[in-house]
Design an enzyme around this catalytic site. Structure first.
Site, mmCIF file in Angstrom:
data_model
loop_
_atom_site.group_PDB
_atom_site.id
_atom_site.type_symbol
_atom_site.label_atom_id
_atom_site.label_comp_id
_atom_site.label_asym_id
_atom_site.label_seq_id
_atom_site.Cartn_x
_atom_site.Cartn_y
_atom_site.Cartn_z
ATOM 1 N N ASP A 130 0.772 -1.432 0.132
ATOM 2 C CA ASP A 130 -0.093 -0.094 0.054
ATOM 3 C C ASP A 130 0.808 1.435 0.053
ATOM 4 O O ASP A 130 0.589 2.224 -0.919
ATOM 5 C CB ASP A 130 -0.829 -0.126 1.427
ATOM 6 C CG ASP A 130 -2.152 -0.893 1.149
ATOM 7 O OD1 ASP A 130 -2.360 -1.233 0.114
ATOM 8 O OD2 ASP A 130 -2.636 -1.399 2.343
ATOM 9 N N ARG B 44 0.358 4.794 16.441
ATOM 10 C CA ARG B 44 -0.192 5.822 15.688
ATOM 11 C C ARG B 44 0.205 7.277 16.017
ATOM 12 O O ARG B 44 0.691 8.195 15.173
ATOM 13 C CB ARG B 44 -1.623 5.670 15.237
ATOM 14 C CG ARG B 44 -1.999 4.288 14.312
ATOM 15 C CD ARG B 44 -0.704 3.982 13.471
ATOM 16 N NE ARG B 44 -1.279 2.878 12.962
ATOM 17 C CZ ARG B 44 -0.533 2.025 12.431
ATOM 18 N NH1 ARG B 44 0.945 1.850 12.520
ATOM 19 N NH2 ARG B 44 -0.916 0.822 11.632
ATOM 20 N N ASP C 225 -7.012 3.654 12.043
ATOM 21 C CA ASP C 225 -5.799 4.033 11.833
ATOM 22 C C ASP C 225 -5.882 5.428 11.070
ATOM 23 O O ASP C 225 -5.236 6.560 11.376
ATOM 24 C CB ASP C 225 -4.467 3.472 11.235
ATOM 25 C CG ASP C 225 -4.424 2.291 12.120
ATOM 26 O OD1 ASP C 225 -4.106 2.257 13.406
ATOM 27 O OD2 ASP C 225 -4.047 1.007 11.623
ATOM 28 N N SER D 59 -3.100 -9.109 6.967
ATOM 29 C CA SER D 59 -2.604 -7.891 7.256
ATOM 30 C C SER D 59 -2.067 -7.811 8.642
ATOM 31 O O SER D 59 -2.859 -7.908 9.385
ATOM 32 C CB SER D 59 -3.459 -6.884 6.938
ATOM 33 O OG SER D 59 -3.343 -5.433 7.502
HETATM 34 N N1 ARG Z 1 -7.890 -3.233 14.898
HETATM 35 C C1 ARG Z 1 -6.520 -2.799 15.236
HETATM 36 C C2 ARG Z 1 -6.895 -1.364 15.935
HETATM 37 O O1 ARG Z 1 -7.719 -0.689 15.228
HETATM 38 C C3 ARG Z 1 -5.492 -3.108 14.440
HETATM 39 C C4 ARG Z 1 -5.682 -2.277 13.240
HETATM 40 C C5 ARG Z 1 -4.426 -2.530 12.220
HETATM 41 N N2 ARG Z 1 -4.239 -4.121 11.999
HETATM 42 C C6 ARG Z 1 -3.551 -4.526 10.818
HETATM 43 N N3 ARG Z 1 -3.589 -5.962 10.884
HETATM 44 N N4 ARG Z 1 -3.210 -4.013 10.090
HETATM 45 O O2 ARG Z 1 -5.858 -0.714 16.514
#
Ligand code: ARG
Length: 390
Positions: free
Chosen positions: A14, A93, A122, A174
């Site tokens: 990505d 983040r 995110d 992912s």
């Molecule tokens: N669901 C989790 C959150 O919102 C992780 C998000 C990212 N997950 C990933 N497999 N890229 O904090």
């Protein structure tokens, strides 16, 4: 004049495609690679970013700051989202966004970009943090803008533009990893009825394959912060890595959650967070020993709120700051040692001690040496229950 922009770059498909897409739009792209403990080959990713068209690649080691200023405050707060998620991704983040803002200011970039999808949490966390810290920065989210919808289309784009992408070992999942844990979604995991296959897990052995003999460890806390394992002092990041290893080898820290996303949908994700769960349990247990009942119970309510604030991307906000201050005050006696038993996927507390322990054997005992004055219990019960007497 080219427009300068800082892209949060992970090195995955990505963000690599996004990098090229932004460069094609006329941006001079500075790729920002934050090291939060994802354990990747940064040299290789640096090359990849350059091959995709970055004018500059910045790798920054944020692990220590992440551990001290983001992970440990959350540990002290006892934050868990929906009982199963210790917030590894969510906590990372705001620190990455903060790093992007610093780089943008240093290089005089007027815009930033990220590779988050348009329906995840995110994007919210990055953008709310950036808006809070640097409202003047323009934010671009290529994945919300372009018309590529599938991974296949992105791979085609990458091939067409000769971006060095490793599509051969493409994972069906992912992944997002840092020192505090890994988040795993997509593929077969999108069926909440299906048990996650073993190959989805990255940091832990299957509990049934873990040793049959328990591993005992002693974790020492000072003011709510873990500082020693088995009597040896560890720096924050080392301590977490060490517990990830020990916990992972014993199958500790797997959770499977159908969670409520910020954008209103439910999604299924699995998590592995060996160190995080060991520390969470040990810390909580120590609090039970040293905090009085009312403070302990009140704090439990705040833990929930804290987890929501982190999950919702409301990190640098007045409420979060105020709760942090409160939590810090509660930690002045959270000092002591917790003995944790790791066995086949379960971390359980086997013993705890503290110089600030509120446990008084002479009050609690049913054996000799009992000093509890039971003659006053009768009066207490009468007064306590008075309002309810018919
Ligand atoms: N669901 C989790 C959150 O919102 C992780 C998000 C990212 N997950 C990933 N497999 N890229 O904090």
């Amino acid at each position: 004049m080219s427009k300068k922009l800082v892209l949060a770059y992970s090195g995955g498909l990505d963000t690599s495609v996004a990098l090229r897409w932004l460069a094609d739009k006329g941006y001079e792209v500075i790729a920002y690679l934050a090291d939060v403990g994802q354990a990747v080959n940064f040299d290789q990713l640096k090359k990849r970013a350059l091959s995709a068209g970055a004018s500059k690649v910045i790798v920054e080691d944020l692990k220590k700051e992440f551990a001290l200023d983001f992970v440990f405050p959350s540990l002290k707060a006892g934050a868990v989202y929906e009982s199963k998620y210790l917030l590894a991704t969510a906590l990372s983040r705001p620190i990455i966004a903060k790093g992007m803002v610093n780089v943008a200011r240093k290089y005089n970039a007027k815009a930033v970009a990220h590779g988050c999808t348009g329906k995840g949490n995110d994007q919210v966390r990055f953008e709310v943090t950036i808006n809070t810290l640097a409202p003047e920065l323009k934010i671009i989210a290529p994945l919300r803008e372009w018309d590529m919808c599938t991974r296949e289309e992105e791979i085609r784009y990458a091939k067409k533009h000769k971006i060095d992408i490793d599509v051969t070992k493409k994972s069906p999942y992912s992944l997002d990893k840092n020192i505090w844990g890994i988040s795993i979604e997509c593929g077969v995991l999108e069926d909440p009825w299906k048990e996650p296959p073993e190959d989805a897990y990255k940091m832990t052995v299957a509990p049934q394959k873990a040793p049959n003999k328990p591993t005992y460890i002693e974790v020492e806390f000072k003011n709510g912060v873990p500082v020693k394992i088995n009597g040896d002092i560890y720096e924050a990041v080392e301590l977490i890595m060490k517990l990830n290893k020990l916990g992972g080898a014993n199958g500790i820290g797997r959770t499977d959650l159908v969670e409520n996303r910020l954008v209103g949908i439910k999604s299924r994700e699995i998590y592995e967070a060996p160190a995080a769960w060991i520390l969470y349990k040990a810390h909580k247990d120590l609090e039970n020993l040293v905090l009085d009942r009312e403070l302990l119970h009140f704090k439990e309510g705040l833990s929930l709120k804290y987890a929501e604030l982190v999950y919702y991307g409301l990190y640098f906000t007045p409420l979060k700051k105020a709760i942090d201050a409160f939590v810090e005050d509660t930690q002045k006696h959270v000092t002591g040692i917790v003995r944790v038993k790791l066995l086949k996927g379960v971390a359980s507390v086997a013993g705890r001690k503290s110089p600030y322990s509120l446990y008084k054997k002479e009050m609690a005992t049913y054996d000799k040496g009992d000093e509890f004055d039971r003659s006053i219990a009768e009066g207490f019960i009468k007064v306590w229950g008075m309002p309810y007497r018919k």
